[in-house]
Design a protein around this motif. Structure first.
Motif, mmCIF file in Angstrom:
data_model
loop_
_atom_site.group_PDB
_atom_site.id
_atom_site.type_symbol
_atom_site.label_atom_id
_atom_site.label_comp_id
_atom_site.label_asym_id
_atom_site.label_seq_id
_atom_site.Cartn_x
_atom_site.Cartn_y
_atom_site.Cartn_z
ATOM 1 N N GLU A 79 -5.649 1.622 9.567
ATOM 2 C CA GLU A 79 -5.818 1.558 11.015
ATOM 3 C C GLU A 79 -5.260 0.245 11.520
ATOM 4 N N VAL A 80 -4.844 0.260 12.789
ATOM 5 C CA VAL A 80 -4.370 -0.954 13.447
ATOM 6 C C VAL A 80 -4.824 -0.912 14.900
ATOM 7 N N PHE A 81 -5.243 -2.057 15.419
ATOM 8 C CA PHE A 81 -5.638 -2.157 16.809
ATOM 9 C C PHE A 81 -4.413 -2.385 17.678
ATOM 10 N N LEU A 82 -4.500 -1.876 18.906
ATOM 11 C CA LEU A 82 -3.433 -2.027 19.888
ATOM 12 C C LEU A 82 -3.944 -2.765 21.115
ATOM 13 N N ALA A 83 -3.034 -3.377 21.831
ATOM 14 C CA ALA A 83 -3.306 -3.905 23.165
ATOM 15 C C ALA A 83 -2.261 -3.304 24.099
ATOM 16 N N LEU A 84 -2.634 -3.085 25.365
ATOM 17 C CA LEU A 84 -1.767 -2.375 26.295
ATOM 18 C C LEU A 84 -1.077 -3.349 27.241
ATOM 19 N N TYR A 85 0.212 -3.121 27.444
ATOM 20 C CA TYR A 85 1.040 -3.989 28.284
ATOM 21 C C TYR A 85 1.857 -3.134 29.253
ATOM 22 N N PRO A 117 -6.248 -1.204 5.449
ATOM 23 C CA PRO A 117 -6.522 0.118 4.866
ATOM 24 C C PRO A 117 -7.959 0.534 5.127
ATOM 25 N N LEU A 118 -8.197 1.845 5.131
ATOM 26 C CA LEU A 118 -9.530 2.403 5.326
ATOM 27 C C LEU A 118 -10.109 2.829 3.981
ATOM 28 N N HIS A 119 -11.317 2.373 3.686
ATOM 29 C CA HIS A 119 -11.956 2.701 2.415
ATOM 30 C C HIS A 119 -12.391 4.159 2.387
ATOM 31 N N GLY A 120 -12.021 4.857 1.324
ATOM 32 C CA GLY A 120 -12.498 6.218 1.114
ATOM 33 C C GLY A 120 -11.797 7.288 1.920
ATOM 34 N N ALA A 121 -10.784 6.921 2.712
ATOM 35 C CA ALA A 121 -10.090 7.926 3.525
ATOM 36 C C ALA A 121 -9.300 8.875 2.622
ATOM 37 N N ASN A 122 -9.358 10.149 2.937
ATOM 38 C CA ASN A 122 -8.642 11.150 2.151
ATOM 39 C C ASN A 122 -7.971 12.149 3.073
ATOM 40 N N LYS A 174 -12.209 -4.351 2.510
ATOM 41 C CA LYS A 174 -10.822 -3.909 2.680
ATOM 42 C C LYS A 174 -10.264 -4.326 4.038
ATOM 43 N N ALA A 175 -11.143 -4.377 5.036
ATOM 44 C CA ALA A 175 -10.720 -4.725 6.393
ATOM 45 C C ALA A 175 -10.753 -6.226 6.649
ATOM 46 N N HIS A 218 0.837 -1.205 0.000
ATOM 47 C CA HIS A 218 0.000 0.000 0.000
ATOM 48 C C HIS A 218 0.872 1.255 0.000
ATOM 49 N N PRO A 219 1.533 1.532 -1.113
ATOM 50 C CA PRO A 219 2.395 2.727 -1.166
ATOM 51 C C PRO A 219 1.615 4.029 -1.041
ATOM 52 N N GLU A 220 0.280 3.958 -1.229
ATOM 53 C CA GLU A 220 -0.532 5.174 -1.160
ATOM 54 C C GLU A 220 -0.831 5.615 0.265
ATOM 55 N N ILE A 221 -0.672 4.725 1.229
ATOM 56 C CA ILE A 221 -1.017 5.040 2.617
ATOM 57 C C ILE A 221 -0.085 6.117 3.168
#
Length: 462
Positions: free
Chosen positions: A106-112, A96-101, A201-202, A20-23
């Protein structure tokens, strides 16, 4: 490079960037006790460092109320000096997120903890502990959530109430219920096409679309997952997709449990089953045989623990407006077969797909905590071989004991949850303390707020 405790690898990040070079940027998200995504937007060049070193986040980020304000009673603010913990990416959640401009992901995180130990107040990790507990006995929970929601106009009507959105196709407005009307769906197809594109996409298998039982209300079903954590991830991600695409089309996606008093509210039914090491569904009965003991014991555990767990399923003041007779929202712990008036439904269908449909949760609930609590209730029943009692046939709303053992208000649910040893075990003590403290703080906020109802009832009369 620090070892990533979540199991995410730098190779995943590199492969994503290459593909995804466009991200240009990435939303990095933790989910708090209300299921709200909180975090940051990082630039493309920062992604690899997230996978090699994690990202410091303040401990207070998971101790916030619905307004994003600190709740000191959680013990996560000044008791800890609001120090940093370390958030790590969750494997497989970078999409990737559809239609984002401009183009974003996005990525989910977990806390440690800084030493890599999972924290006790991350809802995602609370669910993981329940999944791990089943794994120890050779069982894997499978499931899926249903997503009900309203599409509303941006502006309220002359009476100050929310109105159903006009069709994005041609601006038509319907104030009819339109339940199951296929033609009614056509007016929103441009929006739903973008929702489906975002889901694809997700990696989310969004399936059937339904016009639900209120003007402007819809339902999207999700494919059944062999991984309950993936099912919860699907739900929180799909809510974000629906909200973003609705906004792009000029309407409001509403995930309140009861936004319109005259009509049914929005649920988040959770379908769950258990598979053994060979992949066999242990809830499925043999041909011509009765219900399996595991299915009955699971129902027994869910009935026995439902009352003290209702705060998880109905976490806000508005959640409690959803529960009413003849409303398709359950008002008792009843179970039944192919019966939508009960709280615990065994759907009709292929025996191999035998499952429990858990119906109390509203769409405003946190799916990680809902799944964790339901799985804990199932384990409670299996361990104690609990009898669920007789099946309810006919109208569960008319049963003489309808409502027995269930809190009747948000405040009662908070009190029940605070004193529940079961819920402490289900969520873990730290998550239980955080969640109940946040709910108590939110209750206090609402209780001291003078609403329009006060003025309408009392301004000129008392």
């Amino acid at each position: 490079m620090t070892q990533c405790p979540s199991g995410a690898t730098l190779a995943e990040a590199k492969a994503f960037l290459d593909a995804h070079p466009e991200i240009e940027a990435i939303d990095i998200l933790l989910h708090d006790s209300n299921g709200i995504g909180r975090g940051k937007i990082i630039r493309r060049h920062e992604l690899e460092a997230l996978y090699t070193s994690g990202r410091h986040m303040p401990i207070s980020i998971l101790g916030l109320d619905i307004c994003g304000e600190d709740v000191h009673e959680t013990g996560l603010i000044w008791d800890e000096g609001d120090g940093d913990k370390r958030a790590w990416p969750v494997p497989g959640t970078l999409v990737p997120l559809h239609g984002a401009n401009p183009p974003r992901a996005e990525v989910f995180l977990a806390l440690y903890e800084l030493d890599g130990t999972p924290v006790g107040y991350d809802p995602r990790l609370a669910l993981q502990r329940q999944v791990d507990a089943f794994a120890e006995r050779g069982l894997t929970p499978a499931g899926a959530f249903e997503l009900e929601f309203f599409l509303l106009a941006k502006e309220r009507g002359p009476d100050g109430k929310m109105r159903p959105a006009a069709d994005v196709l041609d601006g038509r407005v319907s104030h009819k219920t339109e339940v199951y009307s296929v033609d009614h769906l056509h007016g929103m197809l441009p929006l739903f096409s973008d929702i489906y594109a975002g889901a694809a996409k997700a990696g989310i298998e969004a399936e059937t679309l339904i016009s639900e039982y209120a003007p402007g209300q819809y339902e999207l079903t999700l494919n059944y997952r062999t991984d309950v954590m993936q099912a919860a991830d699907d739900l929180v991600r799909l809510k974000r997709i629906v909200r973003a695409q609705a906004r792009a089309h000029g309407v409001v996606a509403c995930f309140m449990a009861k936004p319109v008093e005259e009509y049914a509210g929005s649920g988040m039914h959770f379908h769950v089953s258990l598979r053994d090491r060979e992949g066999v569904n242990i809830f499925a009965e043999a041909p011509g045989k009765g219900w399996t003991d595991p299915l009955l014991h699971a129902l027994g555990g869910l009935r026995a623990t439902m009352g003290e767990s209702m705060l998880v399923f109905a976490p806000h003041l508005n959640s409690w407006r959803r529960f009413a007779n003849q409303s398709y929202a359950p008002v008792s712990t009843a179970w039944g077969v192919n019966n939508r008036s009960v709280a615990l439904r065994v759907p009709a269908g292929d025996v191999k797909a035998r499952r429990i449909e858990h119906r109390p949760a509203g769409v405003d609930a946190n799916p990680y905590l809902v799944a964790a609590t339901v799985l804990a209730g199932v384990r409670h029943g299996l361990d104690r071989q609990l009898d669920p009692g007789p099946e309810t046939t006919g109208n569960a709303y008319d049963q003489p004991d309808a409502g027995a053992g269930i809190p009747r208000s948000w405040h009662e649910a908070i009190v029940a949850a605070e004193g529940s040893e079961f819920l402490k075990q289900a969520l873990g003590e730290s998550m239980h303390r955080t969640f109940t403290a946040v709910k108590a703080a939110e209750y206090a906020r609402v209780a001291r707020t003078i609403s329009e109802v006060d003025f309408d009832l009392y301004l000129h009369t008392v």
